[in-house]
Design a protein around this motif. Structure first.
Motif, short mmCIF file in Angstrom:
data_model
loop_
_atom_site.label_atom_id
_atom_site.label_comp_id
_atom_site.label_asym_id
_atom_site.label_seq_id
_atom_site.Cartn_x
_atom_site.Cartn_y
_atom_site.Cartn_z
N THR A 67 1.33 -7.10 -16.06
CA THR A 67 1.19 -6.97 -14.59
C THR A 67 2.04 -7.47 -13.60
OG1 THR A 67 -1.38 -7.05 -15.24
CG2 THR A 67 -0.54 -7.03 -12.75
N HIS A 68 2.52 -6.65 -12.78
CA HIS A 68 3.67 -7.25 -11.96
C HIS A 68 3.26 -7.42 -10.54
CE1 HIS A 68 6.51 -6.80 -14.93
NE2 HIS A 68 6.53 -5.61 -15.09
N GLN A 69 3.97 -8.18 -9.49
CA GLN A 69 3.65 -7.88 -8.12
C GLN A 69 4.49 -6.89 -7.36
OE1 GLN A 69 1.15 -9.70 -6.53
NE2 GLN A 69 0.50 -10.01 -8.76
N GLY A 70 3.59 -5.79 -6.98
CA GLY A 70 4.55 -4.72 -6.38
C GLY A 70 4.48 -4.86 -4.89
N PRO A 71 4.78 -3.82 -4.27
CA PRO A 71 4.89 -3.87 -2.62
C PRO A 71 3.42 -4.24 -2.37
CG PRO A 71 4.64 -1.54 -3.62
CD PRO A 71 4.93 -2.66 -4.80
N ARG A 72 3.69 -4.90 -0.95
CA ARG A 72 2.41 -5.43 -0.55
C ARG A 72 1.78 -4.25 0.29
NH1 ARG A 72 1.19 -7.35 4.68
NH2 ARG A 72 -0.44 -8.91 4.63
N LEU A 73 0.19 -4.04 0.17
CA LEU A 73 -0.34 -2.96 0.94
C LEU A 73 -0.30 -3.40 2.48
CD1 LEU A 73 -3.70 -2.35 -0.94
CD2 LEU A 73 -1.55 -0.78 -0.97
N PRO A 74 -0.15 -2.35 3.35
CA PRO A 74 -0.35 -2.62 4.87
C PRO A 74 -1.81 -3.33 4.82
CG PRO A 74 0.17 -0.54 4.32
CD PRO A 74 0.05 -1.03 3.08
N ASP A 75 -1.94 -4.30 5.91
CA ASP A 75 -3.17 -4.88 6.30
C ASP A 75 -4.28 -3.85 6.47
OD1 ASP A 75 -1.79 -7.34 5.88
OD2 ASP A 75 -1.48 -7.67 8.08
N ASN A 76 -4.06 -2.73 7.14
CA ASN A 76 -4.95 -1.94 7.65
C ASN A 76 -5.44 -1.07 6.44
OD1 ASN A 76 -2.74 -0.18 7.37
ND2 ASN A 76 -3.34 0.88 9.33
N ALA A 77 -4.63 -1.11 5.15
CA ALA A 77 -4.94 -0.32 3.85
C ALA A 77 -5.72 -1.10 2.84
CB ALA A 77 -3.57 0.35 3.61
#
Length: 411
Positions: A67-77
């Motif tokens: 498991t990798h840390q990918g792009p961060r989700l936008p706060d509103n998503a």
């Protein structure tokens, strides 16, 4: 010989064994020459497993099974229900808040998790009678191409209830029903909707039955909706809508005991195929059948998985993908949990249920010569969204992704 002076064919030979993107990015960060060679020998684009939740979103890598840390989700998503995926890191959310998080300020949206781009989609459907109406619950969004401000693209939506299918194009203020002409009338529009439950929708530029959105129903027939390319923005009609009755040749028997859970459309080397998924009485996936579309006579011809040698199939409604591997490998079908369906005309089975959460994710894995292999994460259930595939960027975008991972590792 210094490591930096290794011949390119030697460096490329090492790269062929590095299918995990973070490993690849670390390799490319050794020196300028290795980075240059790496950009000329990009890895096959195997998607990551996208596992969203309201707390922490993670990405599972198929090649390294980590498991990798990918792009961060936008706060509103955060906490959104994702209902579509596409190339170049685009995903679709059924609803995200716009400005203030109020119920009437929530819209479906297309999000690019790498660049942060966002495309808000309408909440209403334009009809001739009564003129405009709120859309039902979105099941799946399907794109014809990556979103862009410089060219026209189309989005199809499978929704619960009636209508079960609608379309949108950039710069439109409302969704549109499938219409040949806007003055055709409400009853003509209703006749153009799929009458049987929708299994899958996929866009083909040059499909065997013409370009357009291919709709597969539970009778395994195909409907092809071709948007009119020269319509003015703000209006979307179809240049043609065609239905093709397709029968299996020969008809196969269902593995028993069991039932069909779902059907998926995939494209591989110019051929159109249908993947049929079977589950046991305990609702666990037990087998897959693969059929190739034959034109004369028009039929689904059963083929073996060996026809996909050195290829991997990743199943998801709206955008199943076949990835051609660089090194020899056994053909495999990777599948996600599809046991939770949404009520309505777009649902696949009569046993569909309205799902609010948690979303089950226990029926995942890989189908190969050995049978069903449970090689993907299976728990815990998601509290916000079904799991889906996340398609990594290619070419220049992949180089940027490399650098991002290298910088993270060096911090």
């Amino acid at each position: 010989m210094a490591w930096a002076e290794l011949p390119e064919e030697c460096v490329a030979g090492i790269l062929h064994h590095l299918l995990c993107l973070p490993d690849y990015s670390m390799f490319a960060g050794v020196c300028t020459r290795w980075r240059t060679i790496a950009t000329r020998h990009l890895p096959p684009m195997q998607p990551w497993l996208f596992m969203p939740s309201t707390t922490a979103t993670s990405f599972f890598c198929i090649p390294c099974e980590r498991t990798h840390q990918g792009p961060r989700l936008p706060d509103n998503a955060r906490g959104a229900r994702f209902c579509g995926t596409f190339l170049e890191c685009w995903v679709a959310a059924a609803e995200i808040p716009y400005d203030e998080p109020l119920p009437w300020n929530r819209f479906p949206a297309l999000l690019n998790l790498r660049t942060g781009e966002r495309v808000l989609l309408p909440r209403h459907l334009r009809t001739n009678n009564p003129g405009s109406t709120a859309i039902n619950r979105i099941q799946t969004l399907v794109l014809s191409d990556s979103p862009s401000q410089t060219y026209r693209y189309w989005v199809a939506a499978i929704v619960s209830g009636k209508p079960n299918l609608m379309f949108w194009s950039n710069n439109m203020n409302e969704w549109a029903p499938p219409m040949l002409k806007w003055d055709s009338g409400f009853k003509i529009w209703q006749k153009m909707l799929p009458k049987d439950p929708i299994e899958d929708v996929k866009y083909f530029y040059g499909g065997p039955l013409g370009g357009g959105f291919y709709v597969l129903n539970n009778k395994e027939d195909l409907l092809v909706y071709t948007p009119k390319a020269d319509d003015e923005h703000g209006e979307l009609t179809m240049s043609s809508v065609k239905k093709f009755e397709v029968r299996r040749n020969p008809r196969s028997t269902m593995p028993g005991p069991g039932e069909v859970l779902g059907r998926y459309l995939v494209e591989s080397q110019g051929d159109l195929a249908m993947v049929v998924r079977f589950v046991s009485t305990e609702k666990a996936t037990v087998a897959f059948d693969v059929f190739k579309l034959e034109l004369e006579p028009l039929s689904w011809k059963k083929i073996t998985l060996d026809a996909f040698t050195d290829r991997r199939i990743f199943l998801v409604r709206g955008f199943s993908m076949v990835v051609e591997m660089r090194n020899p490998c056994l053909p495999s079908i990777y599948f996600l949990d599809d046991s939770a369906r949404i009520d309505g005309a777009g649902a696949s089975t009569s046993q569909a249920q309205q799902v609010q959460g948690p979303f089950p994710c226990g029926d995942t894995g890989r189908c190969c010569e050995q049978g069903i292999v449970r090689c993907l994460p299976r728990e815990p259930p998601s509290d916000s969204s079904p799991w889906t595939w996340f398609y990594l960027p290619q070419n220049d975008g992949l180089r940027e992704w490399y650098e991002m991972h290298v910088f993270k590792q060096q911090e």
